[in-house]
Scaffold this motif. Structure first.
Motif, PDB file in Angstrom:
ATOM      1  N   MET A  96      -5.575  15.178 -13.928  1.00  0.00           N
ATOM      2  CA  MET A  96      -6.129  13.891 -13.494  1.00  0.00           C
ATOM      3  C   MET A  96      -5.094  12.787 -13.666  1.00  0.00           C
ATOM      4  O   MET A  96      -5.012  11.870 -12.834  1.00  0.00           O
ATOM      5  N   ALA A  97      -4.293  12.878 -14.724  1.00  0.00           N
ATOM      6  CA  ALA A  97      -3.185  11.925 -14.864  1.00  0.00           C
ATOM      7  C   ALA A  97      -2.226  12.066 -13.682  1.00  0.00           C
ATOM      8  O   ALA A  97      -1.688  11.067 -13.179  1.00  0.00           O
ATOM      9  N   GLY A  98      -2.014  13.295 -13.228  1.00  0.00           N
ATOM     10  CA  GLY A  98      -1.195  13.515 -12.043  1.00  0.00           C
ATOM     11  C   GLY A  98      -1.804  12.886 -10.804  1.00  0.00           C
ATOM     12  O   GLY A  98      -1.090  12.335  -9.954  1.00  0.00           O
ATOM     13  N   ALA A  99      -3.139  12.944 -10.678  1.00  0.00           N
ATOM     14  CA  ALA A  99      -3.806  12.311  -9.544  1.00  0.00           C
ATOM     15  C   ALA A  99      -3.621  10.798  -9.576  1.00  0.00           C
ATOM     16  O   ALA A  99      -3.446  10.155  -8.533  1.00  0.00           O
ATOM     17  N   VAL A 100      -3.638  10.221 -10.772  1.00  0.00           N
ATOM     18  CA  VAL A 100      -3.385   8.784 -10.901  1.00  0.00           C
ATOM     19  C   VAL A 100      -1.973   8.460 -10.417  1.00  0.00           C
ATOM     20  O   VAL A 100      -1.751   7.463  -9.704  1.00  0.00           O
ATOM     21  N   VAL A 101      -1.002   9.284 -10.765  1.00  0.00           N
ATOM     22  CA  VAL A 101       0.367   9.086 -10.301  1.00  0.00           C
ATOM     23  C   VAL A 101       0.427   9.159  -8.777  1.00  0.00           C
ATOM     24  O   VAL A 101       1.142   8.382  -8.126  1.00  0.00           O
ATOM     25  N   MET A 102      -0.310  10.077  -8.186  1.00  0.00           N
ATOM     26  CA  MET A 102      -0.327  10.180  -6.723  1.00  0.00           C
ATOM     27  C   MET A 102      -0.899   8.918  -6.088  1.00  0.00           C
ATOM     28  O   MET A 102      -0.402   8.443  -5.054  1.00  0.00           O
ATOM     29  N   MET A 103      -1.952   8.345  -6.695  1.00  0.00           N
ATOM     30  CA  MET A 103      -2.509   7.098  -6.168  1.00  0.00           C
ATOM     31  C   MET A 103      -1.474   5.969  -6.260  1.00  0.00           C
ATOM     32  O   MET A 103      -1.318   5.162  -5.343  1.00  0.00           O
ATOM     33  N   TYR A 104      -0.770   5.937  -7.373  1.00  0.00           N
ATOM     34  CA  TYR A 104       0.291   4.937  -7.520  1.00  0.00           C
ATOM     35  C   TYR A 104       1.369   5.160  -6.462  1.00  0.00           C
ATOM     36  O   TYR A 104       1.869   4.201  -5.850  1.00  0.00           O
ATOM     37  N   GLY A 105       1.718   6.400  -6.224  1.00  0.00           N
ATOM     38  CA  GLY A 105       2.729   6.706  -5.224  1.00  0.00           C
ATOM     39  C   GLY A 105       2.308   6.308  -3.826  1.00  0.00           C
ATOM     40  O   GLY A 105       3.130   5.823  -3.027  1.00  0.00           O
ATOM     41  N   ILE A 106       1.041   6.488  -3.494  1.00  0.00           N
ATOM     42  CA  ILE A 106       0.542   6.088  -2.172  1.00  0.00           C
ATOM     43  C   ILE A 106       0.669   4.577  -2.008  1.00  0.00           C
ATOM     44  O   ILE A 106       1.053   4.080  -0.939  1.00  0.00           O
ATOM     45  N   CYS A 107       0.354   3.854  -3.076  1.00  0.00           N
ATOM     46  CA  CYS A 107       0.493   2.399  -3.026  1.00  0.00           C
ATOM     47  C   CYS A 107       1.952   1.997  -2.814  1.00  0.00           C
ATOM     48  O   CYS A 107       2.260   1.125  -1.984  1.00  0.00           O
ATOM     49  N   ARG A 108       2.869   2.607  -3.555  1.00  0.00           N
ATOM     50  CA  ARG A 108       4.281   2.273  -3.438  1.00  0.00           C
ATOM     51  C   ARG A 108       4.850   2.684  -2.084  1.00  0.00           C
ATOM     52  O   ARG A 108       5.667   1.962  -1.493  1.00  0.00           O
ATOM     53  N   ASP A 109       4.426   3.833  -1.587  1.00  0.00           N
ATOM     54  CA  ASP A 109       4.904   4.272  -0.271  1.00  0.00           C
ATOM     55  C   ASP A 109       4.475   3.304   0.826  1.00  0.00           C
ATOM     56  O   ASP A 109       5.172   3.148   1.835  1.00  0.00           O
ATOM     57  N   ARG A 110       3.338   2.658   0.617  1.00  0.00           N
ATOM     58  CA  ARG A 110       2.847   1.702   1.609  1.00  0.00           C
ATOM     59  C   ARG A 110       3.634   0.392   1.545  1.00  0.00           C
ATOM     60  O   ARG A 110       3.594  -0.410   2.485  1.00  0.00           O
ATOM     61  N   GLY A 111       4.315   0.181   0.431  1.00  0.00           N
ATOM     62  CA  GLY A 111       5.094  -1.040   0.269  1.00  0.00           C
ATOM     63  C   GLY A 111       4.337  -2.141  -0.434  1.00  0.00           C
ATOM     64  O   GLY A 111       4.732  -3.319  -0.356  1.00  0.00           O
ATOM     65  N   LEU A 112       3.255  -1.816  -1.130  1.00  0.00           N
ATOM     66  CA  LEU A 112       2.497  -2.827  -1.854  1.00  0.00           C
ATOM     67  C   LEU A 112       3.335  -3.399  -2.999  1.00  0.00           C
ATOM     68  O   LEU A 112       4.186  -2.713  -3.568  1.00  0.00           O
ATOM     69  N   SER A 113       3.046  -4.628  -3.338  1.00  0.00           N
ATOM     70  CA  SER A 113       3.745  -5.263  -4.450  1.00  0.00           C
ATOM     71  C   SER A 113       3.351  -4.596  -5.757  1.00  0.00           C
ATOM     72  O   SER A 113       2.331  -3.908  -5.859  1.00  0.00           O
ATOM     73  N   THR A 114       4.155  -4.818  -6.780  1.00  0.00           N
ATOM     74  CA  THR A 114       3.869  -4.238  -8.089  1.00  0.00           C
ATOM     75  C   THR A 114       2.500  -4.681  -8.601  1.00  0.00           C
ATOM     76  O   THR A 114       1.765  -3.894  -9.208  1.00  0.00           O
ATOM     77  N   ARG A 115       2.142  -5.913  -8.322  1.00  0.00           N
ATOM     78  CA  ARG A 115       0.848  -6.430  -8.786  1.00  0.00           C
ATOM     79  C   ARG A 115      -0.307  -5.644  -8.188  1.00  0.00           C
ATOM     80  O   ARG A 115      -1.212  -5.215  -8.906  1.00  0.00           O
ATOM     81  N   TYR A 116      -0.269  -5.460  -6.866  1.00  0.00           N
ATOM     82  CA  TYR A 116      -1.361  -4.730  -6.220  1.00  0.00           C
ATOM     83  C   TYR A 116      -1.330  -3.244  -6.588  1.00  0.00           C
ATOM     84  O   TYR A 116      -2.371  -2.614  -6.767  1.00  0.00           O
ATOM     85  N   CYS A 117      -0.139  -2.675  -6.694  1.00  0.00           N
ATOM     86  CA  CYS A 117      -0.036  -1.268  -7.103  1.00  0.00           C
ATOM     87  C   CYS A 117      -0.678  -1.050  -8.470  1.00  0.00           C
ATOM     88  O   CYS A 117      -1.435  -0.096  -8.679  1.00  0.00           O
ATOM     89  N   THR A 118      -0.357  -1.941  -9.383  1.00  0.00           N
ATOM     90  CA  THR A 118      -0.890  -1.812 -10.737  1.00  0.00           C
ATOM     91  C   THR A 118      -2.401  -1.953 -10.744  1.00  0.00           C
ATOM     92  O   THR A 118      -3.110  -1.168 -11.390  1.00  0.00           O
ATOM     93  N   LEU A 119      -2.902  -2.936 -10.025  1.00  0.00           N
ATOM     94  CA  LEU A 119      -4.348  -3.159  -9.984  1.00  0.00           C
ATOM     95  C   LEU A 119      -5.087  -1.937  -9.450  1.00  0.00           C
ATOM     96  O   LEU A 119      -6.032  -1.435 -10.079  1.00  0.00           O
ATOM     97  N   ILE A 120      -4.668  -1.455  -8.293  1.00  0.00           N
ATOM     98  CA  ILE A 120      -5.376  -0.339  -7.660  1.00  0.00           C
ATOM     99  C   ILE A 120      -5.267   0.919  -8.512  1.00  0.00           C
ATOM    100  O   ILE A 120      -6.235   1.666  -8.680  1.00  0.00           O
ATOM    101  N   THR A 121      -4.089   1.161  -9.080  1.00  0.00           N
ATOM    102  CA  THR A 121      -3.896   2.353  -9.906  1.00  0.00           C
ATOM    103  C   THR A 121      -4.766   2.306 -11.160  1.00  0.00           C
ATOM    104  O   THR A 121      -5.412   3.291 -11.516  1.00  0.00           O
ATOM    105  N   VAL A 122      -4.807   1.159 -11.816  1.00  0.00           N
ATOM    106  CA  VAL A 122      -5.612   1.025 -13.036  1.00  0.00           C
ATOM    107  C   VAL A 122      -7.097   1.186 -12.722  1.00  0.00           C
ATOM    108  O   VAL A 122      -7.832   1.883 -13.443  1.00  0.00           O
ATOM    109  N   VAL A 123      -7.542   0.567 -11.648  1.00  0.00           N
ATOM    110  CA  VAL A 123      -8.964   0.668 -11.292  1.00  0.00           C
ATOM    111  C   VAL A 123      -9.338   2.117 -10.976  1.00  0.00           C
ATOM    112  O   VAL A 123     -10.410   2.589 -11.364  1.00  0.00           O
ATOM    113  N   PHE A 124      -8.447   2.823 -10.293  1.00  0.00           N
ATOM    114  CA  PHE A 124      -8.704   4.240 -10.034  1.00  0.00           C
ATOM    115  C   PHE A 124      -8.742   5.021 -11.342  1.00  0.00           C
ATOM    116  O   PHE A 124      -9.633   5.845 -11.575  1.00  0.00           O
ATOM    117  N   ALA A 125      -7.779   4.767 -12.217  1.00  0.00           N
ATOM    118  CA  ALA A 125      -7.674   5.538 -13.461  1.00  0.00           C
ATOM    119  C   ALA A 125      -8.861   5.323 -14.382  1.00  0.00           C
ATOM    120  O   ALA A 125      -9.252   6.245 -15.113  1.00  0.00           O
TER     121      ALA A 125
END
Length: 548
Positions: A96-125
């Motif tokens: 599941m920690a790996g799945a959280v990393v994948m969600m973070y990676g999807i955000c970064r691949d899209r080009g989201l800012s660090t702020r939005y990446c962090t928010l979405i990843t934390v909310v998912f986790a």
């Protein structure tokens, strides 16, 4: 993105899930049956009286149990690893920690800012459903990781046209199938999607060339999964005589459903449940999915299609299966709605930047280096992301909607009032395997020799997993099980662990061989004692002593 960031995300998530899982197990004794049965299967591979790889069983696909083997191997020195399902918790927390990393990676691949990446990843986790299934040893965490990995790679392929992304996505989907059978529909959906996108890209090519390339791309995605299916079903057929034991075996899902009384709701009731489950797990989908679809159409952004097709295929399969009465109404079956909602939210933001790739394909589409996020989109992203946490948390404590999870709301109520039916039922869920642990402790204290206790693992898996001496049990995976079952006394068996010959007990091998054994010992044994259960959906055990 720093190369250390994914490791930080992984480590933080892993630590959280391990802490919560250990608390649920060691402090509250809250274990789930499917998770414990996989741990028992892994134990049989290494520590039973007849250890061999095929003892892993062929009802479930094997990956979740196989992943536990290195940890289960240590239970000879520390039996709590299997007794409290520590091995399963470690595996689910890591994946599941790996799945959280994948969600973070999807955000970064899209080009989201660090702020939005962090928010979405934390909310998912921290989504309650993600936390619970990252902490309880169930296969959902492993499955979710592989599907999220595949989705990330497919989204990247749509942008980069890099064949490496297709190959990795295919491998991830094959591993998803080896975790849960739902992976079949994810593989099929991904293969069709890839073929269609390839056709759309190569529309001006000659017809035969276009079809050939579309089939080739589809095979790259579906090939590993097809190979996994052939190997797994072929191995099952060679060893057990049943290619699809989950469907045909007396221990499989179809048999369990029939023995449990089947689905009791109407097609309409089941449809309402399935739709409700998807909505409460992914409330953002109600807004994010249609809006992302419109934006993707305007941008001609095919990346949008990946999430709805792959995650959607799994959700549709579960919904159709439940509506048709061929599976159970469990909230966890719709957990893919959570990452689908995350991907839909990410697609609201215009893509920017170009993620690193090994080799860009001919249809690589460069993105703008910068893309402004409209203020309204940013606010909506925050609101919709955060909204999912309380909605899902509320759903998880509703008995009718979450029969396997709602007991979480009663963890701190060890002595519920007899007038509160839900609280009493929740306490019995939490205490599901307390009786089996006590029975295992009693048998361990007898210091019995190898092969002294005959038991089927339909219900007995919890007893075997809780024991510090698993070699004392004769179980169905033992190659001489049938011989010993036919003449327990001659094989030196001292005790029979029996359950009522009703419901799931009808598939118990001891009951099938001796239909009246639970009632009267079937002339081969005498009643030693009875152990009333305190757990939900667990039997009252009768322990019979074999007559010499």
């Amino acid at each position: 993105m720093s190369s250390r960031t994914p490791w930080i995300v992984f480590t933080a998530s892993l630590a959280g899930y391990l802490a919560i899982g250990s608390t649920l197990s060691l402090k509250f004794g809250y274990l789930l049956g499917d998770a414990l049965s996989r741990t028992s299967a892994a134990q049989s591979v290494l520590l039973s009286r007849d250890p061999h790889v095929s003892a892993i069983g062929f009802i479930f696909t094997p990956l979740t149990a196989l992943a536990q083997l290195p940890i289960v191997a240590l239970s000879s020195w520390w039996p709590a690893i299997t007794r409290w399902n520590i091995s399963g918790i470690v595996v689910s927390a890591a994946f599941m920690a790996g799945a959280v990393v994948m969600m973070y990676g999807i955000c970064r691949d899209r080009g989201l800012s660090t702020r939005y990446c962090t928010l979405i990843t934390v909310v998912f986790a921290i989504n309650p459903m993600i936390v619970f299934y990252g902490a309880n040893g169930m296969s959902e965490a492993v499955f979710l990781f592989f599907v999220c990995w595949a989705v990330r790679r497919l989204i990247r392929w749509v942008h980069t046209d890099d064949v490496h992304d297709l190959v990795v996505a295919g491998i991830a989907l094959a591993l998803a199938y080896l975790t849960r059978y739902d992976g079949v529909v994810a593989i099929a959906g991904a293969a069709v999607l890839v073929a269609v996108i390839t056709v759309m890209r190569r529309g001006r090519a000659q017809w035969r060339t276009m079809i050939r390339r579309a089939v080739l791309d589809g095979v790259l995605v579906a090939g590993p999964g097809f190979a996994a299916f052939v190997v797994w079903t072929g191995t099952s057929w060679l060893i057990t005589g049943e290619a699809l034991a989950q469907l045909s075996s007396g221990y499989g899902n179809a048999a369990i459903l029939a023995q449990s009384g089947g689905s009791t709701g109407t097609a309409l009731d089941n449809t309402v449940f399935a739709v409700t489950a998807i909505v409460v797990l992914g409330p953002a989908l109600l807004v994010a999915l249609p809006v992302s679809a419109v934006l993707a159409f305007r941008r001609r952004d095919l990346e949008f299609l990946v999430g709805p097709v792959v995650f959607g295929a799994v959700l549709a399969f579960q919904a159709v299966s439940f509506i048709g009465g061929s599976t159970f109404g469990f909230l966890r079956f719709y957990i893919c709605a959570i990452p689908l909602a995350v991907v839909a939210l990410v697609q609201l933001v215009p893509p920017r930047g170009n993620p690193h790739t090994r080799r860009e394909g001919a249809f690589h589409r460069p993105r703008p280096v910068r893309a402004m996020v409209p203020a309204g989109v940013g606010v909506g992203l925050v609101v919709l992301s955060v909204l999912a946490v309380p909605v899902t948390g509320w759903a998880m404590v509703q008995p009718k909607l979450a029969p396997q999870e709602y007991a979480l709301g009663y963890l701190l109520d060890p002595t519920p009032s007899a007038e509160d039916a839900d609280a009493v039922a929740a306490r019995s869920i939490i205490d599901s395997f307390a009786t089996e642990r006590e029975l295992a402790a009693y048998l361990d204290a007898q210091n019995l020799p190898e092969g002294s206790v005959l038991v089927d693992t339909v219900y007995g898996f919890a007893v075997v997993a809780a024991s510090s001496n698993p070699k004392q049990f004769v179980v169905p995976s033992d190659q001489d099980f049938t011989t010993i079952l036919n003449d327990p006394a001659a094989a030196g068996v001292k005790y029979l662990l029996t359950v009522p010959n009703t419901g799931r007990g009808e598939s118990d091998a001891v009951n099938r061989r001796y239909p009246t054994v639970y009632d009267n010992g079937a002339t081969i044994s005498t009643l030693a004692f009875e152990v009333p259960t305190t757990g939900a959906d667990q039997p009252n055990w009768r322990i019979y002593e074999v007559v010499d």
